[in-house]
Design a protein around this motif. Sequence first.
Motif, PDB file in Angstrom:
ATOM      1  N   TYR A 167      42.674   3.030 104.896  1.00 53.45           N
ATOM      2  CA  TYR A 167      43.397   4.123 104.235  1.00 53.45           C
ATOM      3  C   TYR A 167      44.743   4.417 104.875  1.00 53.45           C
ATOM      4  O   TYR A 167      45.694   4.818 104.190  1.00 53.45           O
ATOM      5  CB  TYR A 167      42.534   5.385 104.171  1.00 53.45           C
ATOM      6  CG  TYR A 167      42.496   6.250 105.415  1.00 53.45           C
ATOM      7  CD1 TYR A 167      43.504   7.174 105.684  1.00 53.45           C
ATOM      8  CD2 TYR A 167      41.423   6.196 106.304  1.00 53.45           C
ATOM      9  CE1 TYR A 167      43.458   7.994 106.801  1.00 53.45           C
ATOM     10  CE2 TYR A 167      41.365   7.003 107.424  1.00 53.45           C
ATOM     11  CZ  TYR A 167      42.389   7.893 107.671  1.00 53.45           C
ATOM     12  OH  TYR A 167      42.326   8.697 108.779  1.00 53.45           O
ATOM     13  N   MET A 171      48.135   4.557 102.742  1.00 58.29           N
ATOM     14  CA  MET A 171      49.031   5.705 102.730  1.00 58.29           C
ATOM     15  C   MET A 171      50.437   5.314 103.184  1.00 58.29           C
ATOM     16  O   MET A 171      51.439   5.816 102.656  1.00 58.29           O
ATOM     17  CB  MET A 171      48.466   6.824 103.606  1.00 58.29           C
ATOM     18  CG  MET A 171      47.249   7.511 103.007  1.00 58.29           C
ATOM     19  SD  MET A 171      47.660   8.347 101.435  1.00 58.29           S
ATOM     20  CE  MET A 171      46.110   9.195 101.075  1.00 58.29           C
ATOM     21  N   LYS A 176      53.531   7.559 102.780  1.00 55.85           N
ATOM     22  CA  LYS A 176      53.076   8.620 103.674  1.00 55.85           C
ATOM     23  C   LYS A 176      53.155   8.134 105.117  1.00 55.85           C
ATOM     24  O   LYS A 176      52.823   6.996 105.416  1.00 55.85           O
ATOM     25  CB  LYS A 176      51.637   9.015 103.363  1.00 55.85           C
ATOM     26  CG  LYS A 176      51.429   9.561 101.966  1.00 55.85           C
ATOM     27  CD  LYS A 176      52.025  10.937 101.804  1.00 55.85           C
ATOM     28  CE  LYS A 176      51.651  11.550 100.463  1.00 55.85           C
ATOM     29  NZ  LYS A 176      52.239  12.883 100.270  1.00 55.85           N
ATOM     30  N   TYR A 182      48.396  15.269 104.442  1.00 57.33           N
ATOM     31  CA  TYR A 182      47.615  15.124 103.225  1.00 57.33           C
ATOM     32  C   TYR A 182      46.162  15.436 103.570  1.00 57.33           C
ATOM     33  O   TYR A 182      45.788  15.473 104.747  1.00 57.33           O
ATOM     34  CB  TYR A 182      47.768  13.734 102.583  1.00 57.33           C
ATOM     35  CG  TYR A 182      47.583  12.552 103.511  1.00 57.33           C
ATOM     36  CD1 TYR A 182      46.331  11.970 103.704  1.00 57.33           C
ATOM     37  CD2 TYR A 182      48.668  11.988 104.182  1.00 57.33           C
ATOM     38  CE1 TYR A 182      46.161  10.870 104.530  1.00 57.33           C
ATOM     39  CE2 TYR A 182      48.507  10.893 105.007  1.00 57.33           C
ATOM     40  CZ  TYR A 182      47.247  10.334 105.182  1.00 57.33           C
ATOM     41  OH  TYR A 182      47.093   9.246 106.008  1.00 57.33           O
ATOM     42  N   LEU A 187      42.931  11.894 100.009  1.00 60.16           N
ATOM     43  CA  LEU A 187      42.483  10.567 100.420  1.00 60.16           C
ATOM     44  C   LEU A 187      41.388  10.046  99.499  1.00 60.16           C
ATOM     45  O   LEU A 187      41.422   8.878  99.070  1.00 60.16           O
ATOM     46  CB  LEU A 187      41.989  10.619 101.869  1.00 60.16           C
ATOM     47  CG  LEU A 187      41.377   9.328 102.425  1.00 60.16           C
ATOM     48  CD1 LEU A 187      42.268   8.120 102.182  1.00 60.16           C
ATOM     49  CD2 LEU A 187      41.097   9.497 103.916  1.00 60.16           C
TER      50      LEU A 187
END
Length: 509
Positions: A167, A171, A176, A182, A187
């Motif tokens: 992840y 991101m 990100k 966040y 997520l």
Amino acid sequence: MGQKLRIVLVAALWVTVAVGVLKVGRAAAGSGEAGLAEAPARVQQEGVQEGEANLSVEQRVDKIFAAYDNTRSPGCSLGVIQDGEFVLKRGYGMGNLEFGAPLSPESVFRIGSTSKQFTAASIVLLAEEGKLSLDDDVRQYIHELPEFDPPVTIRQLVHHTSGYRDYLTLMDLAGKRDADYYTDEDLLEMLSRQRQLNFMPSSRYTYSNTGYWLLSQLVKRTSGLSLREFAAEKIFEPLGMENTHFHDDHTEIVPNRAYGYAPTEDGGYVISMTTLPMIGDGGVFTTVEDLFHWDQNFYGPAIGGPEFLEQMLTRGVLNDGEVLDYAFGLGHGTYRGLKTVSHGGSFVGFRAEMVRFPDERFTVICLCNRGDANPTRLSYAVADVYLEERLEPVVDTGGDDEAAAGEEDTEGKPFVPKPEELAELVGDYYSEELDVTYALRVEGQGLALESGLASELSGSSGIIFAPVEADVVKYRFLTLRFQRDSAGRVSGFELDAGRVTNLSFTRLP
């Protein structure tokens, strides 16, 4: 239809990737909450050297950390455990440069992926309570995830054999940063859009922070407690780890906290922290003193019992029968002939290592608050000092560098497409999985990703993707493989980026 991603932002991903290269069984490179770094083959320069013969063991260890032992830089806290007690515990350097607070064994550090063993332990305890089975389909509890065939199991999350894309890399690719904010909900929504895994479950090993974040969600959905609450009740409080917790609120005040720092080009430091609330893949705040109690639980368990310890040390197995070094948030290894159990951690300005030599009842804990520290190397250097009579001799293979330098360059000429072939790749491409648009244009003999955020990142020239073969361009760890329709027109591309593969982008009209 999502934001246009500036390639300069992606560049930060590759800095993170360089920090987090892992190898366990069939290894993979990646980014973010890194851990389980390989033991160095040798730490020759850290061993007994000329002039050290008359130094005490403690003085030799102090010499290893001498570069950190000052009031001008962050550093590391160290704990050395032998036969159930500390034989050395010290702080080297500063925990907070603004207030002049020195590091000590009581300083509280973020330990990155060294946290994973506590997440895995929580899952083992839930399995013992009958709240879940390790071979359950993950979607039985987290139905928002896409359905795959065969399904992904909890056991595969534990051993990094699920195939879920990492992840943190996702991101990064969506624009990100570690410094951005966040939520868990954001997520999960991102993961719900993924249409592929990196590979069929249990066919490969690739370290994935996604798996351990999902384990934190499983704890909440099966126990009714957050991972922070569950670990506190079942692990930290029973073991007397009074200054340890999963840190899921970046606004929380933590007494005696060490701040994370990153070095600057001029020799100074900047604060390197995160506001992200994700836990499971990382997020534990703890001390050298507290980790002593966790270490001792592996010899005389106060929680879990013998079955718990056996499960924690059980290695993953691939579909083809290959046995991995990775167990339940812990990695098996050897160092100079001695067995080890360890896990490292790396996130923002923190680095951590905890390596146990179980047969010797010897453990080194090294927690650092500077992004340029290498606690794995430091820990094994300390082991060299204490275990020098039991370790196998260092074998110096010498001459490797010279031999490599003399090798003939067998690489062929660079692939140079015709200008019209490169021009066919120009355009805007959208990824539903990332909800982001990439805009490509010709730059010299390569492709550049245009900016959608130029005003925020002025002065950067971007990154150029070099053609490596027909319809394939590459920049470091990032590869774009273009696809064509039946008429031969470019219709999109698939993106590979370390711990993320086969991300689909469609060409926009």
